[in-house]
Scaffold this motif. Structure first.
Motif, PDB file in Angstrom:
ATOM      1  N   LYS A 140      48.656  32.264  41.940  1.00 16.46           N
ATOM      2  CA  LYS A 140      47.275  32.667  42.754  1.00 16.46           C
ATOM      3  C   LYS A 140      47.288  34.175  42.064  1.00 16.46           C
ATOM      4  N   GLN A 141      48.293  34.645  42.049  1.00 14.68           N
ATOM      5  CA  GLN A 141      48.097  36.430  41.540  1.00 14.68           C
ATOM      6  C   GLN A 141      47.552  36.120  40.371  1.00 14.68           C
TER       7      GLN A 141
ATOM      8  N   ILE B  41      45.938  34.150  38.416  1.00 11.74           N
ATOM      9  CA  ILE B  41      44.811  33.713  38.344  1.00 11.74           C
ATOM     10  C   ILE B  41      43.638  34.752  38.826  1.00 11.74           C
ATOM     11  N   ASP B  42      43.867  35.209  39.847  1.00  6.67           N
ATOM     12  CA  ASP B  42      43.210  36.494  40.346  1.00  6.67           C
ATOM     13  C   ASP B  42      42.988  37.693  39.541  1.00  6.67           C
ATOM     14  N   LYS B  43      44.091  37.825  38.500  1.00  2.99           N
ATOM     15  CA  LYS B  43      43.836  39.020  37.720  1.00  2.99           C
ATOM     16  C   LYS B  43      43.446  38.323  36.312  1.00  2.99           C
ATOM     17  N   GLY B  44      42.932  37.176  36.280  1.00  2.00           N
ATOM     18  CA  GLY B  44      42.387  36.700  35.016  1.00  2.00           C
ATOM     19  C   GLY B  44      43.204  36.165  33.868  1.00  2.00           C
TER      20      GLY B  44
ATOM     21  N   ARG C  88      52.534  31.208  44.744  1.00  2.00           N
ATOM     22  CA  ARG C  88      51.953  32.617  44.706  1.00  2.00           C
ATOM     23  C   ARG C  88      51.606  33.344  43.605  1.00  2.00           C
TER      24      ARG C  88
END
Length: 230
Positions: A164-165, A167-170, A161
């Motif tokens: 993914k958080q 990675i989504d934020k760069g 989790r």
């Protein structure tokens, strides 16, 4: 007249990655209650101490720093993470790194810092109510909370989790290293002498490994309605 000290509290505790922050903010918005992300307080202490070159071994200086902080949480209308304002400026981006999490775990083990932040945490308790998430909200900070929930999940699920958080934020992160860091922080948080990470004796324990956020929200909301109908 009902005084602020009697404002109801929903305490949501659990290790990092269990979903407590997201669940807490959604429930605070649904209920129209105030919100406290206690973990952010410790992250701010760690980040500001590093920025101002305050040694993490200087306990009195860290306690003074914690006492002087003016922190507010402002929910976002788009449903994103609440803005964390330090002396009026948004410091949220600096708190979402793995380094800030490590710093938080270190300063959270210092009794002087925990004592300094206790009164600050209590100040968030205002009518109509407070949703407080952290690691000792139900066991130590708000022992009279009307509902105490402890969210858990396996380290592997929590690492995925968090991965993914980020990675989504760069952010550039490594999943195996992230899993190791989560296990290390779990051990550090559970093993500290003051307010170790553990469910309150009267907490409702909920394993979130197989639940999405909306599922957890509905489960906790249902428990709250049982304690506080209407």
């Amino acid at each position: 007249m009902i005084v602020a000290a009697k404002a109801p509290v929903l305490a949501i505790d659990g290790p990092g990655g269990s979903g407590k922050g997201t669940v807490g903010q959604i429930l605070a918005q649904r209920l129209g209650w105030h919100f406290l992300d206690s973990g952010a307080l410790y992250r701010v202490v760690g980040v500001v101490a590093t920025r101002e070159r305050v040694s993490l071994e200087d306990r009195p200086a860290l306690a003074r720093l914690a006492t002087s902080m003016d922190i507010r949480f402002v929910p976002r209308t788009d449903g994103g993470a609440a803005a964390v304002l330090l002396h009026g400026g948004d410091i949220g981006d600096q708190l979402r790194t793995e380094e800030s999490g490590k710093l938080a775990s270190i300063v959270a083990a210092i009794p002087e810092v925990r004592s300094a932040l206790l009164q600050k945490q209590h100040s968030f308790r205002r009518l109509p109510g407070l949703v407080a998430d952290g690691r000792d909200m139900g066991s130590t900070v708000f022992p009279d909370a009307i509902l105490k929930v402890y969210l858990s999940a396996s380290p592997e699920v929590r690492a995925e989790r968090r991965y993914k958080q980020l990675i989504d934020k760069g952010f550039d992160v490594n999943l195996p290293r992230l899993l190791d860091e989560i296990r290390e922080r779990d051990a550090r948080d559970a093993g500290r002498a003051v307010s170790p990470l553990k469910p309150a004796q009267d907490a409702c324990i909920l394993d979130t490994s197989q639940l999405d956020i909306s599922g957890v929200v509905e489960r906790v909301y249902g428990l709250l309605l049982q304690r506080r109908p209407g």
